[in-house]
Design a protein around this motif. Structure first.
Motif, PDB file in Angstrom:
ATOM      1  N   VAL A 136      14.411 -28.586  -9.607  1.00  0.00           N
ATOM      2  CA  VAL A 136      15.248 -28.157 -10.502  1.00  0.00           C
ATOM      3  C   VAL A 136      15.039 -27.007 -11.032  1.00  0.00           C
ATOM      4  CG1 VAL A 136      16.878 -28.624 -12.441  1.00  0.00           C
ATOM      5  CG2 VAL A 136      16.365 -30.407 -10.903  1.00  0.00           C
ATOM      6  N   THR A 138      10.951 -24.001 -13.455  1.00  0.00           N
ATOM      7  CA  THR A 138      11.055 -24.699 -12.245  1.00  0.00           C
ATOM      8  C   THR A 138      10.595 -26.016 -12.460  1.00  0.00           C
ATOM      9  OG1 THR A 138      11.242 -22.649 -10.842  1.00  0.00           O
ATOM     10  CG2 THR A 138      11.091 -24.912  -9.852  1.00  0.00           C
ATOM     11  N   ASP A 195      12.314 -33.416  -6.258  1.00  0.00           N
ATOM     12  CA  ASP A 195      13.463 -33.036  -6.651  1.00  0.00           C
ATOM     13  C   ASP A 195      13.085 -31.695  -7.396  1.00  0.00           C
ATOM     14  OD1 ASP A 195      16.195 -32.705  -7.074  1.00  0.00           O
ATOM     15  OD2 ASP A 195      16.604 -33.908  -8.512  1.00  0.00           O
ATOM     16  N   ARG A 245      15.739 -24.047 -13.989  1.00  0.00           N
ATOM     17  CA  ARG A 245      16.603 -23.544 -15.239  1.00  0.00           C
ATOM     18  C   ARG A 245      15.999 -22.466 -15.828  1.00  0.00           C
ATOM     19  NH1 ARG A 245      16.990 -29.742 -17.751  1.00  0.00           N
ATOM     20  NH2 ARG A 245      18.136 -30.701 -16.175  1.00  0.00           N
TER      21      ARG A 245
END
Length: 243
Positions: free
Chosen positions: A53, A59, A51, A55
């Motif tokens: 993500v 990463t 998964d 920000r």
């Protein structure tokens, strides 16, 4: 009326000049990549394994199955870069094995490695290989150890008693729970009942090695820190985290 028309024409000419200047600035800026435009992509990833993500400049690759980032490559466009460096840090831990049909579970014990520089070759950053499935440098090599055993000795070191106590407690809890469901195993897997009784009646505190405790060394996390400078002089920074 004539003055009003002249004033309006003057305003329109002024706005037109401003728009032309802005357009010229945009055209002049073409071909000058910024830090936002350089991308670092991990090769050979399966979507179901992570998964992902993002920000800010970090990463996160959150593991969903068993596949990790170790042994893979990070690709980037080297034509954009004038200078780049990368370093990595691992969080090591242990998997606890019990019966054959029970999945190994992770102990809470974790030991962080030091930061180590990564090899960068022609637009590729090589992530060290933990399990030996690629041609990338091995994790123990990247951390300055001569072999995997030396890495294991460093990880256990002063922490062996803590590791052993957690392992014994985890196995005790598992086998006690198994014996409470003895009837489920009597017909299919009586050897599991014997295994549980043998462990609970043994002098488990006498175990002196990771193998005797049924443990396997693994890494629980890795952090890659990438920094450098583009050819236009702009600096960039990226962080990749696997958990």
């Amino acid at each position: 009326m004539k003055k009003a028309i002249l004033s309006l024409v003057g305003v329109l000419l002024l706005l037109s000049c401003e728009q032309q200047n802005k357009a010229g600035e945009k055209v002049a800026g073409l071909g000058k990549p910024t830090g936002e435009e350089i991308h670092f992509s991990v090769t050979e990833l399966s979507e179901e394994d992570f998964d992902v993500v993002k920000r800010n400049d970090t990463t996160y690759y959150l593991k969903q199955l068993h596949e990790g980032l170790e042994g893979k490559d990070i690709q980037f466009d080297q034509s954009l870069v004038s200078d780049i460096s990368a370093k990595i840090r691992f969080g090591f831990g242990f998997l606890q094995y019990t019966t054959d049909d029970n999945s190994a579970s992770s102990l809470e014990y974790t030991k962080q490695s030091k930061w180590s520089d990564l090899q960068i070759k022609e637009g590729v950053i090589e992530i060290p290989d933990f399990n030996g499935n690629s041609n990338n440098p091995k994790v123990y090599e990247a951390l300055g150890f001569k072999d995997r055993k030396q890495l294991l000795d460093w990880i256990t070191g002063e922490g062996f008693e803590e590791i052993k106590n957690e392992s014994i407690q985890a196995q005790t809890n598992f086998y006690q729970a198994l014996l409470k469901k003895r009837s489920q195993y009597e017909s299919c897997c009586p050897e599991y009942i014997q295994q549980a009784n043998a462990f609970l009646s043994s002098q488990s505190n006498n175990k002196k090695s990771i193998d005797e405790l049924g443990l396997e060394l693994t890494y629980k996390s890795l952090t890659i820190d990438i920094s450098g400078q583009l050819k236009n002089g702009e600096k960039f920074h990226r962080v990749i985290v696997e958990k």
